[in-house]
Enzyme design. Structure first.
Site, PDB file in Angstrom:
ATOM      1  N   GLY A  17      20.327 -14.068  65.677  1.00  0.00           N
ATOM      2  CA  GLY A  17      20.740 -13.652  63.753  1.00  0.00           C
ATOM      3  C   GLY A  17      21.043 -12.674  63.640  1.00  0.00           C
ATOM      4  N   THR A  18      20.929 -11.360  63.957  1.00  0.00           N
ATOM      5  CA  THR A  18      22.050 -10.222  63.971  1.00  0.00           C
ATOM      6  C   THR A  18      21.709 -10.420  62.653  1.00  0.00           C
ATOM      7  OG1 THR A  18      21.248  -9.545  66.297  1.00  0.00           O
ATOM      8  CG2 THR A  18      21.733  -7.545  65.538  1.00  0.00           C
ATOM      9  N   ARG A  19      23.038 -10.774  62.328  1.00  0.00           N
ATOM     10  CA  ARG A  19      23.428  -9.737  61.482  1.00  0.00           C
ATOM     11  C   ARG A  19      23.080 -10.932  59.431  1.00  0.00           C
ATOM     12  NH1 ARG A  19      28.067 -10.870  65.158  1.00  0.00           N
ATOM     13  NH2 ARG A  19      27.381 -12.552  65.318  1.00  0.00           N
ATOM     14  N   MET A  20      22.083 -11.876  60.445  1.00  0.00           N
ATOM     15  CA  MET A  20      21.538 -11.921  59.045  1.00  0.00           C
ATOM     16  C   MET A  20      19.683 -10.941  58.247  1.00  0.00           C
ATOM     17  SD  MET A  20      21.129 -15.532  59.937  1.00  0.00           S
ATOM     18  CE  MET A  20      20.531 -16.440  58.390  1.00  0.00           C
ATOM     19  N   LYS A  21      20.014  -9.875  59.317  1.00  0.00           N
ATOM     20  CA  LYS A  21      19.400  -9.096  59.233  1.00  0.00           C
ATOM     21  C   LYS A  21      17.717  -9.170  58.768  1.00  0.00           C
ATOM     22  CE  LYS A  21      22.527  -5.360  58.208  1.00  0.00           C
ATOM     23  NZ  LYS A  21      22.740  -5.036  59.204  1.00  0.00           N
TER      24      LYS A  21
END
Length: 101
Positions: A17-21
């Site tokens: 979920g990298t883009r969820m930071k």
């Protein structure tokens, strides 16, 4: 003629979920008070899936901990993309002689 088909499912839940930071595994993020993974599993349960396997990877133990009884898991040790995750999930499903996969 009636043909009965066994429905089996794979839920892809190994990503970071990298883009969820966030440090929290993507599928564990709460939606309406529950981990989003459970919403998908509830829908599959209502669809009368004979078997469901969750693909786990990032924070695998935490993700496995929320899997309901009867839902299996398959470990994607290295996240190599969606296609690879699906392949890993297939290895977690039981296969009968008459199954077409």
């Amino acid at each position: 003629m009636v043909v009965l088909v066994a429905v089996k499912s794979i839920v892809l839940g190994a990503g970071t979920g990298t883009r969820m930071k966030s440090e929290l595994a993507k599928v564990l993020h709460p939606v309406a008070g529950r981990p989003m993974l459970l919403w998908a599993l509830d829908a599959l349960n209502q669809a009368d899936c004979e078997e469901t396997v969750g693909v786990v990877g990032h924070q695998a133990d935490d993700v496995r901990a929320v899997l309901p009884s009867g839902v299996g898991s398959a470990l994607q040790a290295e996240q190599l993309g969606t296609g690879h995750a699906a392949m890993v999930g297939l290895t977690g499903l039981s296969v009968d002689a008459g199954d077409d996969i």
